[in-house]
Motif scaffolding. Structure first.
Motif, PDB file in Angstrom:
ATOM      1  N   LEU A  18       2.300   3.438  -9.974  1.00  0.00           N
ATOM      2  CA  LEU A  18       2.246   2.675  -8.729  1.00  0.00           C
ATOM      3  C   LEU A  18       1.860   1.221  -8.989  1.00  0.00           C
ATOM      4  O   LEU A  18       2.410   0.304  -8.368  1.00  0.00           O
ATOM      5  CB  LEU A  18       1.261   3.339  -7.766  1.00  0.00           C
ATOM      6  N   ALA A  19       0.897   1.004  -9.897  1.00  0.00           N
ATOM      7  CA  ALA A  19       0.491  -0.366 -10.222  1.00  0.00           C
ATOM      8  C   ALA A  19       1.644  -1.129 -10.857  1.00  0.00           C
ATOM      9  O   ALA A  19       1.887  -2.303 -10.535  1.00  0.00           O
ATOM     10  CB  ALA A  19      -0.715  -0.344 -11.155  1.00  0.00           C
ATOM     11  N   ASP A  20       2.380  -0.488 -11.740  1.00  0.00           N
ATOM     12  CA  ASP A  20       3.525  -1.136 -12.384  1.00  0.00           C
ATOM     13  C   ASP A  20       4.640  -1.432 -11.386  1.00  0.00           C
ATOM     14  O   ASP A  20       5.432  -2.367 -11.582  1.00  0.00           O
ATOM     15  CB  ASP A  20       4.067  -0.251 -13.512  1.00  0.00           C
ATOM     16  N   SER A  21       4.700  -0.644 -10.306  1.00  0.00           N
ATOM     17  CA  SER A  21       5.746  -0.841  -9.303  1.00  0.00           C
ATOM     18  C   SER A  21       5.422  -1.962  -8.326  1.00  0.00           C
ATOM     19  O   SER A  21       6.305  -2.396  -7.572  1.00  0.00           O
ATOM     20  CB  SER A  21       5.968   0.463  -8.517  1.00  0.00           C
TER      21      SER A  21
ATOM     22  N   THR B 139      -8.810   2.638 -13.448  1.00  0.00           N
ATOM     23  CA  THR B 139      -7.537   2.301 -12.815  1.00  0.00           C
ATOM     24  C   THR B 139      -6.915   1.077 -13.475  1.00  0.00           C
ATOM     25  O   THR B 139      -7.613   0.154 -13.892  1.00  0.00           O
ATOM     26  CB  THR B 139      -7.718   2.037 -11.309  1.00  0.00           C
ATOM     27  N   PRO B 140      -5.589   1.049 -13.534  1.00  0.00           N
ATOM     28  CA  PRO B 140      -4.903  -0.074 -14.205  1.00  0.00           C
ATOM     29  C   PRO B 140      -4.903  -1.331 -13.342  1.00  0.00           C
ATOM     30  O   PRO B 140      -5.174  -1.286 -12.145  1.00  0.00           O
ATOM     31  CB  PRO B 140      -3.487   0.468 -14.388  1.00  0.00           C
ATOM     32  N   ALA B 141      -4.578  -2.433 -13.971  1.00  0.00           N
ATOM     33  CA  ALA B 141      -4.436  -3.691 -13.249  1.00  0.00           C
ATOM     34  C   ALA B 141      -3.058  -3.751 -12.593  1.00  0.00           C
ATOM     35  O   ALA B 141      -2.088  -3.182 -13.094  1.00  0.00           O
ATOM     36  CB  ALA B 141      -4.609  -4.868 -14.199  1.00  0.00           C
ATOM     37  N   THR B 142      -2.987  -4.427 -11.458  1.00  0.00           N
ATOM     38  CA  THR B 142      -1.726  -4.573 -10.751  1.00  0.00           C
ATOM     39  C   THR B 142      -0.927  -5.734 -11.344  1.00  0.00           C
ATOM     40  O   THR B 142      -1.384  -6.421 -12.260  1.00  0.00           O
ATOM     41  CB  THR B 142      -1.975  -4.838  -9.261  1.00  0.00           C
ATOM     42  N   LYS B 143       0.256  -5.969 -10.804  1.00  0.00           N
ATOM     43  CA  LYS B 143       1.111  -7.050 -11.308  1.00  0.00           C
ATOM     44  C   LYS B 143       0.464  -8.416 -11.116  1.00  0.00           C
ATOM     45  O   LYS B 143       0.755  -9.352 -11.863  1.00  0.00           O
ATOM     46  CB  LYS B 143       2.466  -7.007 -10.596  1.00  0.00           C
ATOM     47  N   ARG B 144      -0.406  -8.536 -10.095  1.00  0.00           N
ATOM     48  CA  ARG B 144      -1.064  -9.814  -9.852  1.00  0.00           C
ATOM     49  C   ARG B 144      -2.410  -9.906 -10.569  1.00  0.00           C
ATOM     50  O   ARG B 144      -3.203 -10.801 -10.301  1.00  0.00           O
ATOM     51  CB  ARG B 144      -1.249 -10.030  -8.349  1.00  0.00           C
ATOM     52  N   GLY B 145      -2.662  -8.963 -11.487  1.00  0.00           N
ATOM     53  CA  GLY B 145      -3.865  -9.020 -12.298  1.00  0.00           C
ATOM     54  C   GLY B 145      -5.117  -8.482 -11.644  1.00  0.00           C
ATOM     55  O   GLY B 145      -6.203  -8.580 -12.218  1.00  0.00           O
ATOM     56  N   ARG B 146      -5.003  -7.904 -10.463  1.00  0.00           N
ATOM     57  CA  ARG B 146      -6.158  -7.345  -9.782  1.00  0.00           C
ATOM     58  C   ARG B 146      -6.323  -5.868 -10.136  1.00  0.00           C
ATOM     59  O   ARG B 146      -5.381  -5.209 -10.568  1.00  0.00           O
ATOM     60  CB  ARG B 146      -6.000  -7.480  -8.266  1.00  0.00           C
TER      61      ARG B 146
ATOM     62  N   SER C 141       0.829  -1.205   0.000  1.00  0.00           N
ATOM     63  CA  SER C 141       0.000   0.000   0.000  1.00  0.00           C
ATOM     64  C   SER C 141       0.863   1.255   0.000  1.00  0.00           C
ATOM     65  O   SER C 141       1.929   1.288   0.618  1.00  0.00           O
ATOM     66  CB  SER C 141      -0.913   0.026   1.236  1.00  0.00           C
ATOM     67  N   ASP C 142       0.369   2.270  -0.677  1.00  0.00           N
ATOM     68  CA  ASP C 142       0.894   3.628  -0.538  1.00  0.00           C
ATOM     69  C   ASP C 142      -0.313   4.510  -0.240  1.00  0.00           C
ATOM     70  O   ASP C 142      -1.115   4.810  -1.132  1.00  0.00           O
ATOM     71  CB  ASP C 142       1.593   4.093  -1.814  1.00  0.00           C
ATOM     72  N   LEU C 143      -0.445   4.904   1.017  1.00  0.00           N
ATOM     73  CA  LEU C 143      -1.649   5.609   1.456  1.00  0.00           C
ATOM     74  C   LEU C 143      -1.487   7.124   1.487  1.00  0.00           C
ATOM     75  O   LEU C 143      -2.245   7.815   2.178  1.00  0.00           O
ATOM     76  CB  LEU C 143      -2.074   5.094   2.838  1.00  0.00           C
TER      77      LEU C 143
ATOM     78  N   ALA D 190       6.395  10.932 -10.732  1.00  0.00           N
ATOM     79  CA  ALA D 190       6.942   9.578 -10.846  1.00  0.00           C
ATOM     80  C   ALA D 190       8.251   9.405 -10.091  1.00  0.00           C
ATOM     81  O   ALA D 190       8.519   8.349  -9.516  1.00  0.00           O
ATOM     82  CB  ALA D 190       7.131   9.229 -12.323  1.00  0.00           C
ATOM     83  N   LEU D 191       9.094  10.447 -10.037  1.00  0.00           N
ATOM     84  CA  LEU D 191      10.387  10.344  -9.372  1.00  0.00           C
ATOM     85  C   LEU D 191      10.263  10.276  -7.848  1.00  0.00           C
ATOM     86  O   LEU D 191      11.252   9.999  -7.165  1.00  0.00           O
ATOM     87  CB  LEU D 191      11.277  11.533  -9.761  1.00  0.00           C
ATOM     88  N   ASP D 192       9.064  10.550  -7.324  1.00  0.00           N
ATOM     89  CA  ASP D 192       8.863  10.529  -5.874  1.00  0.00           C
ATOM     90  C   ASP D 192       8.541   9.144  -5.337  1.00  0.00           C
ATOM     91  O   ASP D 192       8.390   8.976  -4.121  1.00  0.00           O
ATOM     92  CB  ASP D 192       7.711  11.468  -5.483  1.00  0.00           C
ATOM     93  N   PHE D 193       8.416   8.146  -6.203  1.00  0.00           N
ATOM     94  CA  PHE D 193       7.987   6.817  -5.768  1.00  0.00           C
ATOM     95  C   PHE D 193       9.106   5.803  -5.945  1.00  0.00           C
ATOM     96  O   PHE D 193       9.949   5.924  -6.836  1.00  0.00           O
ATOM     97  CB  PHE D 193       6.755   6.356  -6.571  1.00  0.00           C
ATOM     98  N   ARG D 194       9.062   4.803  -5.071  1.00  0.00           N
ATOM     99  CA  ARG D 194       9.976   3.678  -5.162  1.00  0.00           C
ATOM    100  C   ARG D 194       9.183   2.385  -5.025  1.00  0.00           C
ATOM    101  O   ARG D 194       8.138   2.354  -4.374  1.00  0.00           O
ATOM    102  CB  ARG D 194      11.047   3.746  -4.063  1.00  0.00           C
ATOM    103  N   PRO D 195       9.651   1.283  -5.637  1.00  0.00           N
ATOM    104  CA  PRO D 195       8.944   0.001  -5.514  1.00  0.00           C
ATOM    105  C   PRO D 195       8.901  -0.461  -4.065  1.00  0.00           C
ATOM    106  O   PRO D 195       9.724  -0.055  -3.241  1.00  0.00           O
ATOM    107  CB  PRO D 195       9.791  -0.942  -6.379  1.00  0.00           C
ATOM    108  N   PRO D 196       7.924  -1.312  -3.733  1.00  0.00           N
ATOM    109  CA  PRO D 196       7.754  -1.764  -2.344  1.00  0.00           C
ATOM    110  C   PRO D 196       9.009  -2.348  -1.706  1.00  0.00           C
ATOM    111  O   PRO D 196       9.320  -2.045  -0.553  1.00  0.00           O
ATOM    112  CB  PRO D 196       6.641  -2.814  -2.461  1.00  0.00           C
ATOM    113  N   LEU D 197       9.746  -3.189  -2.436  1.00  0.00           N
ATOM    114  CA  LEU D 197      10.927  -3.809  -1.831  1.00  0.00           C
ATOM    115  C   LEU D 197      12.020  -2.778  -1.552  1.00  0.00           C
ATOM    116  O   LEU D 197      12.792  -2.926  -0.595  1.00  0.00           O
ATOM    117  CB  LEU D 197      11.463  -4.922  -2.735  1.00  0.00           C
ATOM    118  N   ASP D 198      12.085  -1.731  -2.352  1.00  0.00           N
ATOM    119  CA  ASP D 198      13.030  -0.644  -2.061  1.00  0.00           C
ATOM    120  C   ASP D 198      12.630   0.085  -0.781  1.00  0.00           C
ATOM    121  O   ASP D 198      13.493   0.516  -0.008  1.00  0.00           O
ATOM    122  CB  ASP D 198      13.074   0.346  -3.224  1.00  0.00           C
TER     123      ASP D 198
END
Length: 271
Positions: free
Chosen positions: A27-30, A62-69, A7-9, A192-200
């Motif tokens: 965010l969905a792509d990340s 809204t776009p689909a996430t990596k898990r297809g949701r 989540s990014d709230l 876009a430059l303000d976000f990082r993937p969850p594992l980062d």
């Protein structure tokens, strides 16, 4: 064991619908699956809170996430305030129309009330600058006991050395004060430059002083807890029991089952 929902709230709301969709796509792509679009208001005398705007069209696209949701999109209101006399507006219907309600205290008196009595879900901070109050253990622990989330926004740390230094210092003070409990890590970003993937973010959170378990919880279970707290606050705070209508299909099945049970009982009595 599932990995949880990333989540990014705290994603800043932009004026353009296309710009908002572009951020959601990033965010969905990340790898994020739950996002809260944040509406910021600096509360002053004469300022009236407005109800959450209709974002139905935005949610539908809204776009689909990596898990297809489908990406879950929430609406959040963050109020920055330094005068405790204005805090009564947080109980208004306009404030309750948002999925999440956060306060960014700009004075020690507001911070004290945010941790102890205010009907909110998240206490957030302007960590890009030196805080005008001390983060005391007693107040932070009271907030955690009430089920509130304590938010760290990491995007200021990506914008320059001054913001990075202040964010790290303030975040470490917060984590030390609350022992890492109830800490929510969000971006607070608007580009876009303000976000990082969850594992980062999990790796970055170690710099704040969180343990490995707390690092992962900061972008998964703590966000879920904030959302559940909001639902309880809005639907159950003024009632002993909270109830929700059953879906029509389930009501029909239960009526049929009750009818069959009654018929069997009558036949048994007749025999």
């Amino acid at each position: 064991m599932t990995r949880g929902v990333f989540s990014d709230l705290n994603v800043q709301r932009l004026e353009s619908r296309a710009a908002n969709l572009a951020l959601l796509q990033t965010l969905a792509d990340s790898g994020y699956e739950r996002v809260a679009i944040c509406h910021h208001v600096t509360l002053k005398r004469g300022v009236q809170l407005k109800a959450a705007p209709d974002v139905t069209e935005l949610v539908e696209r809204t776009p689909a996430t990596k898990r297809g949701r489908q990406l879950e999109v929430l609406q959040r209101l963050t109020v920055m305030v330094d005068d405790p006399a204005l805090l009564h507006t947080l109980s208004s219907p306009a404030a309750e129309s948002y999925d999440l309600l956060a306060v960014c205290p700009a004075s020690d008196r507001v911070f004290l009330q945010a941790c102890s009595v205010l009907p909110i879900d998240i206490v957030t901070f302007n960590f890009a600058e030196k805080l005008p109050f001390v983060l005391k253990f007693s107040q932070l622990s009271q907030a955690v006991e009430r089920g509130l989330s304590l938010e760290i926004c990491y995007s200021p740390a990506l914008r320059g050395s001054s913001g990075r230094r202040n964010t790290l210092s303030n975040a470490q003070e917060l984590v030390k004060g609350c022992r890492g409990k109830g800490v929510l890590v969000s971006s607070g970003g608007e580009r876009a430059l303000d976000f990082r993937p969850p594992l980062d973010i999990v790796n970055m959170s170690r710099l704040f002083g969180l343990t490995d378990i707390q690092c992962k919880a900061a972008i998964t279970t703590v966000g879920r807890a904030a959302l559940l707290h909001s639902r309880m606050r809005r639907h159950s705070a003024k009632a002993v029991v909270s109830s929700h209508p059953l879906p029509a299909g389930r009501r029909k099945r239960e009526r049929e089952q009750d009818s069959e049970t009654s018929v069997k009982k009558l036949r048994k009595d007749d025999s």
